[in-house]
Every structure is written in C-alpha cells, then in structure tokens.
Design a protein around this motif. Structure first.
Motif, mmCIF file in Angstrom:
data_model
loop_
_atom_site.group_PDB
_atom_site.id
_atom_site.type_symbol
_atom_site.label_atom_id
_atom_site.label_comp_id
_atom_site.label_asym_id
_atom_site.label_seq_id
_atom_site.Cartn_x
_atom_site.Cartn_y
_atom_site.Cartn_z
ATOM 1 N N TYR A 2 0.832 -1.205 0.000
ATOM 2 C CA TYR A 2 0.000 0.000 0.000
ATOM 3 C C TYR A 2 0.865 1.252 0.000
ATOM 4 O O TYR A 2 2.050 1.213 0.327
ATOM 5 C CB TYR A 2 -0.935 0.015 1.218
ATOM 6 C CG TYR A 2 -0.222 0.096 2.533
ATOM 7 C CD1 TYR A 2 0.036 1.322 3.130
ATOM 8 C CD2 TYR A 2 0.219 -1.051 3.184
ATOM 9 C CE1 TYR A 2 0.702 1.407 4.332
ATOM 10 C CE2 TYR A 2 0.886 -0.983 4.382
ATOM 11 C CZ TYR A 2 1.116 0.249 4.958
ATOM 12 O OH TYR A 2 1.788 0.327 6.154
ATOM 13 N N ASP A 3 0.245 2.368 -0.369
ATOM 14 C CA ASP A 3 0.851 3.695 -0.311
ATOM 15 C C ASP A 3 -0.057 4.586 0.524
ATOM 16 O O ASP A 3 -1.282 4.431 0.490
ATOM 17 C CB ASP A 3 0.959 4.343 -1.699
ATOM 18 C CG ASP A 3 1.946 3.628 -2.609
ATOM 19 O OD1 ASP A 3 2.866 2.976 -2.090
ATOM 20 O OD2 ASP A 3 1.781 3.732 -3.845
ATOM 21 N N THR A 42 -3.746 3.858 -0.870
ATOM 22 C CA THR A 42 -3.958 3.032 -2.056
ATOM 23 C C THR A 42 -3.374 1.655 -1.804
ATOM 24 O O THR A 42 -2.199 1.532 -1.463
ATOM 25 C CB THR A 42 -3.300 3.676 -3.293
ATOM 26 O OG1 THR A 42 -3.838 4.997 -3.470
ATOM 27 C CG2 THR A 42 -3.565 2.862 -4.547
ATOM 28 N N LEU A 43 -4.215 0.623 -1.948
ATOM 29 C CA LEU A 43 -3.792 -0.756 -1.763
ATOM 30 C C LEU A 43 -3.814 -1.479 -3.102
ATOM 31 O O LEU A 43 -4.764 -1.309 -3.879
ATOM 32 C CB LEU A 43 -4.726 -1.493 -0.796
ATOM 33 C CG LEU A 43 -4.720 -1.024 0.645
ATOM 34 C CD1 LEU A 43 -5.855 -0.068 0.895
ATOM 35 C CD2 LEU A 43 -4.833 -2.209 1.557
ATOM 36 N N ALA A 44 -2.790 -2.291 -3.360
ATOM 37 C CA ALA A 44 -2.733 -3.095 -4.584
ATOM 38 C C ALA A 44 -3.517 -4.378 -4.334
ATOM 39 O O ALA A 44 -3.049 -5.272 -3.636
ATOM 40 C CB ALA A 44 -1.287 -3.407 -4.945
ATOM 41 N N ALA A 60 -4.933 -6.509 -6.815
ATOM 42 C CA ALA A 60 -5.154 -7.135 -8.122
ATOM 43 C C ALA A 60 -5.855 -8.476 -7.939
ATOM 44 O O ALA A 60 -5.508 -9.263 -7.070
ATOM 45 C CB ALA A 60 -3.820 -7.340 -8.826
ATOM 46 N N LEU A 114 -12.224 1.592 -6.640
ATOM 47 C CA LEU A 114 -11.440 0.461 -7.142
ATOM 48 C C LEU A 114 -11.275 0.644 -8.642
ATOM 49 O O LEU A 114 -12.248 0.688 -9.384
ATOM 50 C CB LEU A 114 -12.143 -0.865 -6.831
ATOM 51 C CG LEU A 114 -11.444 -2.131 -7.293
ATOM 52 C CD1 LEU A 114 -10.106 -2.302 -6.587
ATOM 53 C CD2 LEU A 114 -12.324 -3.349 -7.039
ATOM 54 N N ASN A 144 -8.398 -0.486 -11.869
ATOM 55 C CA ASN A 144 -7.190 -1.166 -12.360
ATOM 56 C C ASN A 144 -6.431 -1.911 -11.266
ATOM 57 O O ASN A 144 -5.210 -1.877 -11.206
ATOM 58 C CB ASN A 144 -6.242 -0.185 -13.056
ATOM 59 C CG ASN A 144 -6.788 0.311 -14.372
ATOM 60 O OD1 ASN A 144 -7.626 -0.341 -15.001
ATOM 61 N ND2 ASN A 144 -6.338 1.476 -14.792
ATOM 62 N N LEU A 163 -6.294 -1.256 -8.107
ATOM 63 C CA LEU A 163 -5.872 -0.408 -7.002
ATOM 64 C C LEU A 163 -7.094 0.115 -6.264
ATOM 65 O O LEU A 163 -7.987 0.723 -6.869
ATOM 66 C CB LEU A 163 -5.032 0.773 -7.498
ATOM 67 C CG LEU A 163 -3.720 0.422 -8.180
ATOM 68 C CD1 LEU A 163 -3.071 1.676 -8.758
ATOM 69 C CD2 LEU A 163 -2.782 -0.269 -7.214
ATOM 70 N N THR A 218 -8.349 2.750 -3.737
ATOM 71 C CA THR A 218 -7.953 4.029 -3.155
ATOM 72 C C THR A 218 -9.026 4.478 -2.178
ATOM 73 O O THR A 218 -10.201 4.571 -2.532
ATOM 74 C CB THR A 218 -7.747 5.096 -4.243
ATOM 75 O OG1 THR A 218 -6.738 4.624 -5.152
ATOM 76 C CG2 THR A 218 -7.297 6.416 -3.647
#
Length: 154
Positions: A39-40, A52-54, A56, A114, A116, A118, A120
C-alpha cells in the motif's frame, strides 16, 4: 524483544491511553498483515489523504472497508472458484487479507474507489469549529459584567 513500560504514561496523563496503546502495539509489531497487500499513503494537501492498496484480482464484492474506534480496516476475501480453474502456476496472490490503519483524531473516510486493481481510500481531517483556535477581540471603554451568583464586576 525490547519492551517499554508505559505505566508512568497511564499514571500521569489523562486521556492519552489510546496513544499509549498505539505505541505498545507498534513496539510489539503487527505480523498479521505480513506486507500483503502492498500500500501507499499519500498526502493530497494539508487535510486530505489517500491510502492506495494493490488488490489485483479482487472484485468489489470481495472487499470490505470498515471504520471503528479510530481504526480503518480493509479486508479482502476471495470467492472460492478453484473448482473451475486448473492452475499450472499461480504467481498472483489469491489469499485473504486484513490491513488496519490507525486514524488520527478528526480524520474521516470520505470515499473509496477500485480502479485497475488499485483500491484508493480517501480521507479528510475536519477539525470541528469548537476545536479551532479563535481570536478574541479586545475592546476598550466598556465595563464587563460577571454573573457568578449575584457578584458584578464594575
């Protein structure tokens, strides 16, 4: 592992128990998330933030976002579709997760998106008017009355 005795903090400061718990939890380390998903945390401006968490491979129906007692929790649970797929190699993480973020006072979640892969989450810090500093105007030539019982200042 080193530990810090926070007992003096509990004895000397009233209302700082949440801070002491945060320090205690940080010192113990939170191994439940083990770095997944990455995450960021971004500061958009002085009072707006985004996490923001990935995620996928996760669908909106497989994600859950909750806020309780100043803790933002993001959970992901994959639906069980392994019966229909025969994987030769699986490099994309497909496991359930739970990420927790401690929110500062007056920080609220205002939305999530949500796109792509990601997720947020948008946050804003809204300090109530009663908590904001205010300037008191000084006047001259007026006598102020004090109403404590029957006492009046002249």
């Amino acid at each position: 592992m080193n530990t810090i005795d926070l007992t003096p903090l509990y004895r000397s400061y009233i209302g700082f128990d949440r801070l002491a718990n945060l320090i205690d939890n940080a010192m113990r380390g939170d191994n439940t998330s083990a770095g997944y998903p990455p995450y960021d945390i971004e500061s958009l401006d002085e009072n707006q933030y985004a996490i923001t968490l990935a995620v996928a491979g996760f669908d909106m129906s497989e994600l859950d976002i909750t806020v309780e007692k100043g803790v933002l929790t993001v959970r992901g649970r994959k639906s069980n579709d392994k019966a229909e797929r025969r994987m030769l190699y699986q490099g994309i993480a497909n496991r359930a997760f739970e990420r927790k973020f401690n929110l500062a006072d007056f920080v609220e979640v205002i939305g999530a998106n949500l796109h792509n892969g990601l997720l947020t989450i948008k946050l804003v810090r809204e300090i109530p008017e009663a908590m904001k500093p205010k300037t008191i105007q000084i006047e001259t030539g007026k006598v102020l009355e004090h109403k404590a019982g029957t006492d009046k200042a002249a």
